[in-house]
Design an enzyme around this catalytic site. Sequence first.
Site, PDB file in Angstrom:
ATOM      1  N   ASP A  79       7.128   2.640  15.868  1.00  0.00           N
ATOM      2  CA  ASP A  79       6.930   3.917  15.348  1.00  0.00           C
ATOM      3  C   ASP A  79       8.212   4.471  15.167  1.00  0.00           C
ATOM      4  O   ASP A  79       8.658   5.133  14.468  1.00  0.00           O
ATOM      5  CB  ASP A  79       6.107   5.119  16.058  1.00  0.00           C
ATOM      6  CG  ASP A  79       4.336   4.652  15.524  1.00  0.00           C
ATOM      7  OD1 ASP A  79       4.015   3.928  14.484  1.00  0.00           O
ATOM      8  OD2 ASP A  79       3.387   5.061  16.355  1.00  0.00           O
TER       9      ASP A  79
ATOM     10  N   LYS B 298       4.998  13.007  16.023  1.00  0.00           N
ATOM     11  CA  LYS B 298       4.012  12.283  14.359  1.00  0.00           C
ATOM     12  C   LYS B 298       2.610  12.465  14.980  1.00  0.00           C
ATOM     13  O   LYS B 298       2.693  11.964  15.698  1.00  0.00           O
ATOM     14  CB  LYS B 298       4.909  11.142  15.065  1.00  0.00           C
ATOM     15  CG  LYS B 298       4.092   9.713  13.533  1.00  0.00           C
ATOM     16  CD  LYS B 298       2.883   9.272  14.492  1.00  0.00           C
ATOM     17  CE  LYS B 298       2.649   8.539  15.850  1.00  0.00           C
ATOM     18  NZ  LYS B 298       1.708   8.228  15.505  1.00  0.00           N
TER      19      LYS B 298
ATOM     20  N   PRO C 219       2.532  16.463  25.086  1.00  0.00           N
ATOM     21  CA  PRO C 219       1.954  15.606  26.280  1.00  0.00           C
ATOM     22  C   PRO C 219       2.261  13.590  25.617  1.00  0.00           C
ATOM     23  O   PRO C 219       2.329  13.167  25.156  1.00  0.00           O
ATOM     24  CB  PRO C 219       0.091  15.455  26.139  1.00  0.00           C
ATOM     25  CG  PRO C 219       0.311  16.145  25.335  1.00  0.00           C
ATOM     26  CD  PRO C 219       1.604  16.604  24.098  1.00  0.00           C
ATOM     27  N   VAL C 220       1.811  12.568  27.335  1.00  0.00           N
ATOM     28  CA  VAL C 220       2.204  11.306  27.237  1.00  0.00           C
ATOM     29  C   VAL C 220       0.958  10.192  26.638  1.00  0.00           C
ATOM     30  O   VAL C 220       0.009  11.080  27.121  1.00  0.00           O
ATOM     31  CB  VAL C 220       2.838  11.147  28.656  1.00  0.00           C
ATOM     32  CG1 VAL C 220       3.518  10.059  28.803  1.00  0.00           C
ATOM     33  CG2 VAL C 220       4.491  11.837  28.924  1.00  0.00           C
ATOM     34  N   ALA C 221       1.776   9.849  26.161  1.00  0.00           N
ATOM     35  CA  ALA C 221       0.015   8.698  26.156  1.00  0.00           C
ATOM     36  C   ALA C 221      -0.947   8.627  24.616  1.00  0.00           C
ATOM     37  O   ALA C 221      -2.041   9.016  25.194  1.00  0.00           O
ATOM     38  CB  ALA C 221      -0.488   7.778  27.290  1.00  0.00           C
TER      39      ALA C 221
END
Length: 283
Positions: A141, A12, A99-101
């Site tokens: 989201d 997203k 990737p995270v965060a």
Amino acid sequence: MSNVMQETGWAKINLALHVRARRRDGYHEIETLFAFVDGGDGIVAELAEANSLTIVGEFADGLSAGADNLVLQVLTLLRARYGAERVPPLAVMLTKRLPVAAGIGGGSADAAAMARLVRTHFLPELGDAVLARIISPLGADIAACVTSATCLGVGVGEELSAVPELPLDGTPVLLVNPRQPVATGPVFAAWDGIDRGELFGDPAGRAQLLAARNDLQRPATAQCPAIADVLLELGALRPWLARMSGSGATCFALFDSAAERDAAAVSLAQSHPQWWQMAAALR
């Protein structure tokens, strides 16, 4: 039904994100233009004796595969609602390519992908709106991620509407992340409280998108100064739009042609090989 079931958690991006007000419940009133990329995390599931989750991939380290993971929460929620007879236990493998965060959906995209997988194979009568309503309490989201198509989100991002005036399907996009995680909560908390106006007035178009903004870019950059470096480098590659997504740190650039995007990706890989990037197109 195939023994192996597959789905994708599409990345997203927020093409624009205007923060309008703080709410008493700790959330913020926003107006955002969601778009989705034709690449993301992968989910593979098989029938099993009990629910389980295995996480693999470049960004798997440090992620919980326990009951607190949104993927398992969605599966548990749908089994509880519709019964174990209709939704059997599944062994799920999540491949973390994103990737995270990072401001590009992450857990919400994966949760929505899990819901679509269950819907496809066990609950085909559920439409997107019903599915989104069921699982949206797990994250703001998630409703947008169920459909994974360009849309306008208001409220806390869960009230969605189409934007037919802004056809973006197929637009070449380059995502770039400096490999630094950014926590969403502190970024929203650091918003200066100034309402700088609505996202769109009249029907949306490219000019209005260019005039829009991401109100979280400043507080996110204060937390992660590398965002400014990424945006500077992307802007030098001459896209028609470069902006930070969500609460960061991922930034994106939109191009008029795939050739321009690919040339930009090569240039950036040479100048900043340590940065993560994904060359793709909008869905």
